[in-house]
Motif scaffolding. Sequence first.
Motif, PDB file in Angstrom:
ATOM      1  N   ASP A 168      -3.315   5.476  10.210  1.00  0.00           N
ATOM      2  CA  ASP A 168      -2.419   6.457   9.608  1.00  0.00           C
ATOM      3  C   ASP A 168      -0.957   6.194   9.981  1.00  0.00           C
ATOM      4  O   ASP A 168      -0.076   6.163   9.120  1.00  0.00           O
ATOM      5  N   GLY A 169      -0.686   6.034  11.281  1.00  0.00           N
ATOM      6  CA  GLY A 169       0.685   5.822  11.720  1.00  0.00           C
ATOM      7  C   GLY A 169       1.278   4.515  11.246  1.00  0.00           C
ATOM      8  O   GLY A 169       2.486   4.415  11.051  1.00  0.00           O
ATOM      9  N   ALA A 170       0.435   3.529  11.009  1.00  0.00           N
ATOM     10  CA  ALA A 170       0.920   2.202  10.630  1.00  0.00           C
ATOM     11  C   ALA A 170       1.439   2.148   9.201  1.00  0.00           C
ATOM     12  O   ALA A 170       2.173   1.224   8.848  1.00  0.00           O
ATOM     13  N   ILE A 171       1.062   3.126   8.372  1.00  0.00           N
ATOM     14  CA  ILE A 171       1.511   3.096   6.971  1.00  0.00           C
ATOM     15  C   ILE A 171       2.411   4.277   6.633  1.00  0.00           C
ATOM     16  O   ILE A 171       2.782   4.461   5.475  1.00  0.00           O
ATOM     17  N   GLU A 172       2.776   5.061   7.626  1.00  0.00           N
ATOM     18  CA  GLU A 172       3.607   6.238   7.371  1.00  0.00           C
ATOM     19  C   GLU A 172       4.949   5.835   6.772  1.00  0.00           C
ATOM     20  O   GLU A 172       5.692   5.038   7.326  1.00  0.00           O
ATOM     21  N   GLY A 173       5.240   6.369   5.596  1.00  0.00           N
ATOM     22  CA  GLY A 173       6.499   6.074   4.920  1.00  0.00           C
ATOM     23  C   GLY A 173       6.568   4.728   4.249  1.00  0.00           C
ATOM     24  O   GLY A 173       7.614   4.350   3.732  1.00  0.00           O
ATOM     25  N   ALA A 174       5.464   3.996   4.215  1.00  0.00           N
ATOM     26  CA  ALA A 174       5.508   2.621   3.704  1.00  0.00           C
ATOM     27  C   ALA A 174       5.501   2.543   2.186  1.00  0.00           C
ATOM     28  O   ALA A 174       5.981   1.567   1.615  1.00  0.00           O
ATOM     29  N   PHE A 175       4.959   3.550   1.501  1.00  0.00           N
ATOM     30  CA  PHE A 175       4.745   3.426   0.051  1.00  0.00           C
ATOM     31  C   PHE A 175       5.645   4.327  -0.788  1.00  0.00           C
ATOM     32  O   PHE A 175       5.758   4.125  -1.995  1.00  0.00           O
ATOM     33  N   GLU A 176       6.290   5.297  -0.185  1.00  0.00           N
ATOM     34  CA  GLU A 176       7.032   6.280  -0.975  1.00  0.00           C
ATOM     35  C   GLU A 176       8.219   5.680  -1.719  1.00  0.00           C
ATOM     36  O   GLU A 176       8.666   6.231  -2.728  1.00  0.00           O
ATOM     37  N   GLY A 177       8.732   4.545  -1.238  1.00  0.00           N
ATOM     38  CA  GLY A 177       9.907   3.956  -1.865  1.00  0.00           C
ATOM     39  C   GLY A 177       9.615   2.916  -2.921  1.00  0.00           C
ATOM     40  O   GLY A 177      10.516   2.202  -3.357  1.00  0.00           O
ATOM     41  N   ILE A 178       8.350   2.805  -3.353  1.00  0.00           N
ATOM     42  CA  ILE A 178       8.006   1.817  -4.380  1.00  0.00           C
ATOM     43  C   ILE A 178       7.982   2.538  -5.724  1.00  0.00           C
ATOM     44  O   ILE A 178       7.013   3.229  -6.057  1.00  0.00           O
TER      45      ILE A 178
END
Length: 477
Positions: A168-178
């Motif tokens: 969970d922590g490793a992908i936090e915020g990773a996809f919202e900007g695509i």
Amino acid sequence: MKNVTESAGKSQTSMKNNMELTATRNKPSPARPLVTKPSVEMQLAAVVSASVKQVKGNKTNGKKNADKLKEKKRKKDNRTQKLAKTEEVAAPTHFPYFLDDYCPPECACYGRVVQCSDKGVDRVPYGIPYNSRYVLLMNNHISSIQLDLLDEYVSLEFLVLSNNQLTDGAIEGAFEGIPALKRLYLDRNLLDSVPTDLPLSLEELRLDGNKVSVMSEAAWAQCPGLLVLSFSNNSLGNGSDSLPSSVLSPLTKLRTLNLDHNQLTSVPLGLPLSIKELYLRGNHIGQFRGGAFNGVSELMVLDLSANRLSNRGLLRDSLLNATHLESLNLEGNRLKQVPQYLPRSLKTLNLEGNLISSIRKTTLSSLKHLEHLGLARNKIFKVAPGAFKALLVLHQLDLCNNSLRQVPRELPQGLHSVVLTHNRIQSVPRDAFCWGDKSLSLSGLVRVQLEHNLIDMGKLDAQAFRCLRGFQVVHFY
């Protein structure tokens, strides 16, 4: 004499200078690599790598270094305009700066598809071009995604991160900007919950094979356009009755929902009416309460196989609003009778692997559109005469692995295939296949399977097969 000597000296000096100039002009320029794609890419890779290191340390210094590099390239002699244009690298304006025609050494690139699967990498490779549309990273050891790494991928539509080690922590915020991402595969990772920062553009999300046990309505508010959602092989339910009521209500466009192999004990309530396919195989469902759909549902396919449903668990209003349902799979439950109150729209009904012992005459009479009926692997020993008679468009009937002592009477005349193997059949009544006004005309049957029964061929009534196209239709062995 002095003048003559000076003149001769000047002449020799002039001649020497001319010879040096000529030699300089005729001196072969340094060997250049052929302008082929691999050579250019190797040069670009070195330039990009150097630029990335500088920018990572300090963006301002990186820009100055890049400007110096660009100025140095301008001063090179004997470069053709085409080669200069090919090798020119603009100053990076953001981090990281990846060229459109570069491909990371760990990957293979095919146009705008970047294939980095099965490469053993532990992070997203640097250098994936910003204009990529499909990026495939499955079957690696990726445990985190660098923050803001994916923000510049404005064309990215399909991102596959299946079978990695993401938490969970490793992908936090990773996809919202695509901004253009439509399909995101995060199946077979180590996620405990649904990401709450999914992009608005998302249409398909796969989270199969994780450890998700809860979900909140807030997660879906970010991507109301979701069409496909798959959660098979997780821990949803986890001892509680089901998912929170109406937890998926923001997904008003959802078409396919897969909740196979979780720990649900009942069908979730308040599901979106837009769902056309609902898969609930392999849960602990013992009850299908009314209220799964609060209104007329568009549901066409429902799979409830391998659960714990009994006849008491299927209520009168369980499928009341499923007026468009065409395929219902109830295989591998605890039903002792064919369920009542089934939608009349059904075309396929699978009741295999239950505890059904008999078929009454009126049990199926309302299912006028039924084309495929599976009753294999039950305990059926009795079928009322004409129990299937009203099923005028029934094409396939499977009654194998039961306890029948004779072929059911008055089988539908539109039937194409009937499977009766592994029963205790001893006789074939005259009105099993051939009956009614069309008893003398050819039957539509093309395959009758009677293998592994107790039939005495010497006592068979030939009239029972008078309407069949030939004995090749019937299989006794």
